[in-house]
Design a protein around this motif. Structure first.
Motif, PDB file in Angstrom:
ATOM      1  N   VAL A 131       0.859  -1.189   0.000  1.00  0.00           N
ATOM      2  CA  VAL A 131       0.000   0.000   0.000  1.00  0.00           C
ATOM      3  C   VAL A 131       0.886   1.226   0.000  1.00  0.00           C
ATOM      4  O   VAL A 131       1.845   1.320   0.779  1.00  0.00           O
ATOM      5  CB  VAL A 131      -0.934   0.012   1.221  1.00  0.00           C
ATOM      6  CG1 VAL A 131      -1.835   1.253   1.189  1.00  0.00           C
ATOM      7  CG2 VAL A 131      -1.786  -1.255   1.271  1.00  0.00           C
ATOM      8  N   VAL A 132       0.568   2.171  -0.872  1.00  0.00           N
ATOM      9  CA  VAL A 132       1.310   3.430  -0.965  1.00  0.00           C
ATOM     10  C   VAL A 132       0.366   4.562  -0.594  1.00  0.00           C
ATOM     11  O   VAL A 132      -0.732   4.672  -1.157  1.00  0.00           O
ATOM     12  CB  VAL A 132       1.861   3.653  -2.384  1.00  0.00           C
ATOM     13  CG1 VAL A 132       2.571   5.004  -2.468  1.00  0.00           C
ATOM     14  CG2 VAL A 132       2.793   2.520  -2.782  1.00  0.00           C
ATOM     15  N   LEU A 133       0.769   5.372   0.355  1.00  0.00           N
ATOM     16  CA  LEU A 133      -0.028   6.524   0.780  1.00  0.00           C
ATOM     17  C   LEU A 133       0.713   7.814   0.471  1.00  0.00           C
ATOM     18  O   LEU A 133       1.878   7.966   0.828  1.00  0.00           O
ATOM     19  CB  LEU A 133      -0.304   6.461   2.288  1.00  0.00           C
ATOM     20  CG  LEU A 133      -0.861   7.755   2.906  1.00  0.00           C
ATOM     21  CD1 LEU A 133      -2.298   8.005   2.443  1.00  0.00           C
ATOM     22  CD2 LEU A 133      -0.780   7.730   4.427  1.00  0.00           C
ATOM     23  N   PHE A 134       0.000   8.743  -0.171  1.00  0.00           N
ATOM     24  CA  PHE A 134       0.488  10.112  -0.297  1.00  0.00           C
ATOM     25  C   PHE A 134      -0.326  10.989   0.654  1.00  0.00           C
ATOM     26  O   PHE A 134      -1.559  11.000   0.589  1.00  0.00           O
ATOM     27  CB  PHE A 134       0.324  10.618  -1.733  1.00  0.00           C
ATOM     28  CG  PHE A 134       1.349  10.093  -2.682  1.00  0.00           C
ATOM     29  CD1 PHE A 134       2.492  10.818  -2.965  1.00  0.00           C
ATOM     30  CD2 PHE A 134       1.173   8.861  -3.300  1.00  0.00           C
ATOM     31  CE1 PHE A 134       3.444  10.327  -3.845  1.00  0.00           C
ATOM     32  CE2 PHE A 134       2.111   8.358  -4.190  1.00  0.00           C
ATOM     33  CZ  PHE A 134       3.257   9.094  -4.471  1.00  0.00           C
ATOM     34  N   THR A 135       0.369  11.689   1.523  1.00  0.00           N
ATOM     35  CA  THR A 135      -0.299  12.550   2.497  1.00  0.00           C
ATOM     36  C   THR A 135       0.472  13.855   2.624  1.00  0.00           C
ATOM     37  O   THR A 135       1.669  13.910   2.324  1.00  0.00           O
ATOM     38  CB  THR A 135      -0.405  11.855   3.868  1.00  0.00           C
ATOM     39  OG1 THR A 135      -1.084  12.713   4.793  1.00  0.00           O
ATOM     40  CG2 THR A 135       0.957  11.505   4.429  1.00  0.00           C
ATOM     41  N   GLY A 136      -0.206  14.896   3.041  1.00  0.00           N
ATOM     42  CA  GLY A 136       0.457  16.161   3.296  1.00  0.00           C
ATOM     43  C   GLY A 136       0.965  16.230   4.727  1.00  0.00           C
ATOM     44  O   GLY A 136       0.630  15.385   5.570  1.00  0.00           O
ATOM     45  N   ASP A 137       1.758  17.233   5.004  1.00  0.00           N
ATOM     46  CA  ASP A 137       2.302  17.389   6.345  1.00  0.00           C
ATOM     47  C   ASP A 137       1.197  17.681   7.362  1.00  0.00           C
ATOM     48  O   ASP A 137       1.165  17.103   8.453  1.00  0.00           O
ATOM     49  CB  ASP A 137       3.366  18.484   6.380  1.00  0.00           C
ATOM     50  CG  ASP A 137       2.940  19.758   5.656  1.00  0.00           C
ATOM     51  OD1 ASP A 137       2.401  19.651   4.548  1.00  0.00           O
ATOM     52  OD2 ASP A 137       3.149  20.859   6.191  1.00  0.00           O
ATOM     53  N   GLY A 138       0.254  18.553   7.005  1.00  0.00           N
ATOM     54  CA  GLY A 138      -0.839  18.859   7.922  1.00  0.00           C
ATOM     55  C   GLY A 138      -1.730  17.666   8.166  1.00  0.00           C
ATOM     56  O   GLY A 138      -2.129  17.386   9.303  1.00  0.00           O
ATOM     57  N   GLY A 139      -2.052  16.925   7.114  1.00  0.00           N
ATOM     58  CA  GLY A 139      -2.883  15.739   7.265  1.00  0.00           C
ATOM     59  C   GLY A 139      -2.205  14.658   8.086  1.00  0.00           C
ATOM     60  O   GLY A 139      -2.848  13.978   8.894  1.00  0.00           O
ATOM     61  N   PHE A 140      -0.895  14.509   7.887  1.00  0.00           N
ATOM     62  CA  PHE A 140      -0.167  13.499   8.655  1.00  0.00           C
ATOM     63  C   PHE A 140      -0.135  13.858  10.129  1.00  0.00           C
ATOM     64  O   PHE A 140      -0.293  12.989  10.997  1.00  0.00           O
ATOM     65  CB  PHE A 140       1.250  13.340   8.113  1.00  0.00           C
ATOM     66  CG  PHE A 140       1.984  12.160   8.690  1.00  0.00           C
ATOM     67  CD1 PHE A 140       1.659  10.869   8.301  1.00  0.00           C
ATOM     68  CD2 PHE A 140       2.988  12.332   9.631  1.00  0.00           C
ATOM     69  CE1 PHE A 140       2.331   9.768   8.836  1.00  0.00           C
ATOM     70  CE2 PHE A 140       3.662  11.247  10.169  1.00  0.00           C
ATOM     71  CZ  PHE A 140       3.332   9.957   9.769  1.00  0.00           C
TER      72      PHE A 140
END
Length: 541
Positions: free
Chosen positions: A430-439
């Motif tokens: 599984v590959v997740l792309f997330t932003g800094d705020g969301g993380f």
């Protein structure tokens, strides 16, 4: 034990009776005995989370990827209020799942955690099912599963805590969900739709998330018409192997594809509500006839009033249209002969050298990651301004391998859904792309869960040290964006502190080093892309 059967045992067995051997959740006084029995006596798997809403999100992803019912459990009061955003995300995404929620004892309304849970659930758009008594526990569980399947939304089963140690007689209950497809329309509406399609010279077939199961019939119709195929975001990947696949339709199209869409004279839309991102707020609908086919009456004309609308099954209707085109000997449009598909689907490349010192070019990083990420991946995305470029440039094998946590416009939901996907397909990365705020909002606590559960997970944190959408709005009005900027900790160091590999990428060379780590990973891996907040592409929605 004394040989008796108690309600908590009946509930656990009832979940197993539905064929579900995985449950996500966080235990409290209203569900801990049920969870214990589910694991120790039923031989099932319980995935403990750090935050209650995470359990719901994991169950939603489990449903989407596996096709089985996702199940979560939490206790009462604040545990359920912590699930409001996740339940809303599931309801708006039409994703079936069951949440087994404890409730404060009926006899102690003064309980500090007491709240009207029915009213709370109602505002999310999820369904509410009350467990009526100890004697009806198995029936009530089965009915909650039935409702989730046929209503295509989360159902919360409310379980009063004082039922748990009451005696029950367990009886296996399962209720078959209706699977008969919606009807094929007849009469004037169908005639009108077929007439519009037959007279079109530049038709396009558009598939949404509600038409995924009808893929082969839609391809048959497109080939008969010599029309290109396109999808909404939620059906991304549906036509991967077709020579005339235009990919995503709407604001996420390439400039060349957008021009072709604008020239089209007829859109035949299956299983989509024609959201304003799909239609570019109606701009792409101008000058063309629109035929909409959807099996849910509330989705027809929800966002756009089509010229012909059919409440019907996508596959049966596509087949029926082909039949009438053949009967009338309507010639193919020839539209696909005009198209250069390579140019139509090519997104503008980026050069690595355009980034400032200390940053990596985001588009270049995406293009390189697209080349090397495992081909059989499941792709999950969080919310944020980075997401539209990810949706456009990172491919997926099929729509079930793609998780979009944007149904409610929230950030901070992606990591949890990535974990649920991992349990639904344990042999796939599984590959997740997330932003800094969301993380920081919802990912950092459950990244620890990924470490504990030894998930094959690659988390790519797109760190521009800002809340990006707000940063853009400040700049657009020539205002200081300082309040939208954040000095976060090193996410790579956080991953390392949790016992796995964390890598920071500040240049094209460091990106290549991170790629080696992806190929050699043995534990969850976190890659932190350091991005210039003034050099991140704008959201294309």
């Amino acid at each position: 034990m004394d040989g008796k059967t108690y309600t908590y045992q009946s509930i656990a067995r009832a979940v197993l009776d539905q064929g579900i051997d995985t449950m996500f959740g966080l235990m409290g006084d209203a569900n801990l005995f049920m969870v214990d029995h589910y694991v120790r006596n039923c031989g099932a798997t319980f995935v403990p989370v750090s935050y209650e809403g995470s359990a719901v999100l994991m169950a939603l992803a489990y449903s989407h990827v596996s096709g089985k019912m996702g199940v979560a459990t939490v206790t009462h009061g604040p545990a359920l209020t912590n699930c409001v955003t996740a339940l809303t995300e599931g309801a708006r995404g039409h994703i079936p799942m069951v949440l087994l929620a404890g409730d404060t004892p009926v006899m102690t309304p003064q309980n500090l955690q007491n709240i009207d849970q029915r009213e709370l659930v109602k505002v999310t758009g999820a369904g509410f099912e009350q467990m009526r008594s100890a004697g009806t526990a198995a029936h009530d569980v089965a009915h909650a599963f039935f409702r989730a399947r046929v209503e295509k939304r989360p159902i919360v089963l409310n379980m009063p805590a004082d039922f748990m140690w009451q005696e029950a007689v367990h009886e296996t209950k399962t209720f078959k969900a209706f699977k008969a497809p919606a009807y094929v329309p007849e009469g004037d509406d169908l005639d009108e739709a077929v007439g519009m399609i037959a007279s079109a010279r530049r038709p396009i077939i558009l598939a949404g998330g509600g038409a995924v199961e009808a893929r082969d019939k839609l391809v048959q119709l497109a080939d008969r018409l010599e029309a290109p195929l396109a999808t909404t975001l939620k059906a991304k990947g549906l036509f991967n192997d077709h020579p005339f696949n235009m990919d995503i339709f709407g604001t996420l199209s390439t400039p060349a594809a957008y021009e072709v869409i604008a020239k089209s004279d007829c859109l035949v839309c299956f299983g989509t509500s024609l959201h304003h991102f799909t239609t570019d707020r109606g701009a792409l609908m101008k000058g063309k006839r629109i035929v909409q086919v959807n099996d849910t009456v509330t989705e027809v004309s929800k966002n756009f009033h089509a010229d012909a609308a059919l409440v019907a099954d996508a596959g049966l209707t596509a087949g029926n249209i082909v039949y009438w085109l053949d009967e009338a000997e309507i010639p193919a449009s020839g539209f696909t002969r005009e198209l250069d598909m390579a140019a139509l689907t090519a997104h503008p490349p980026a050069r690595a050298t355009t980034a400032k010192d200390g940053f990596v070019n985001f588009v270049h990083a995406l293009d390189r990651l697209e080349e090397i990420l495992p081909q059989n991946r499941i792709l999950a995305t969080d919310g944020g301004r980075f997401m539209t470029e990810v949706w456009c440039r990172i491919t997926v094998p099929d729509p079930k391998s793609f998780l979009v946590t944007a149904n409610f416009g929230s950030i901070g939901l992606g990591l949890q859904e990535a974990l649920g996907a991992g349990f639904a397909a344990p042999n796939r990365p599984v590959v997740l792309f997330t932003g800094d705020g969301g993380f920081m909002m919802g990912g950092i606590n459950e990244f620890n869960t990924a470490v504990r559960m030894k998930q094959d997970l690659v988390v790519i944190v797109c760190n521009d040290s800002a809340y990006g959408a707000e940063h853009i709005q400040f700049l657009d009005r020539s205002m200081d964006p300082g309040l939208a900027m954040f000095d976060w900790p090193s996410f790579a160091d956080v991953a390392t502190a949790l016992g796995v590999k964390g890598v920071t990428v500040r240049s094209a060379d460091e990106l290549e080093a991170a790629i080696v780590e992806i190929e050699n990973r043995t534990t969850p891996l976190l890659i932190e892309l350091r991005l210039d907040p003034n050099d991140v592409p704008r959201m294309r929605i």
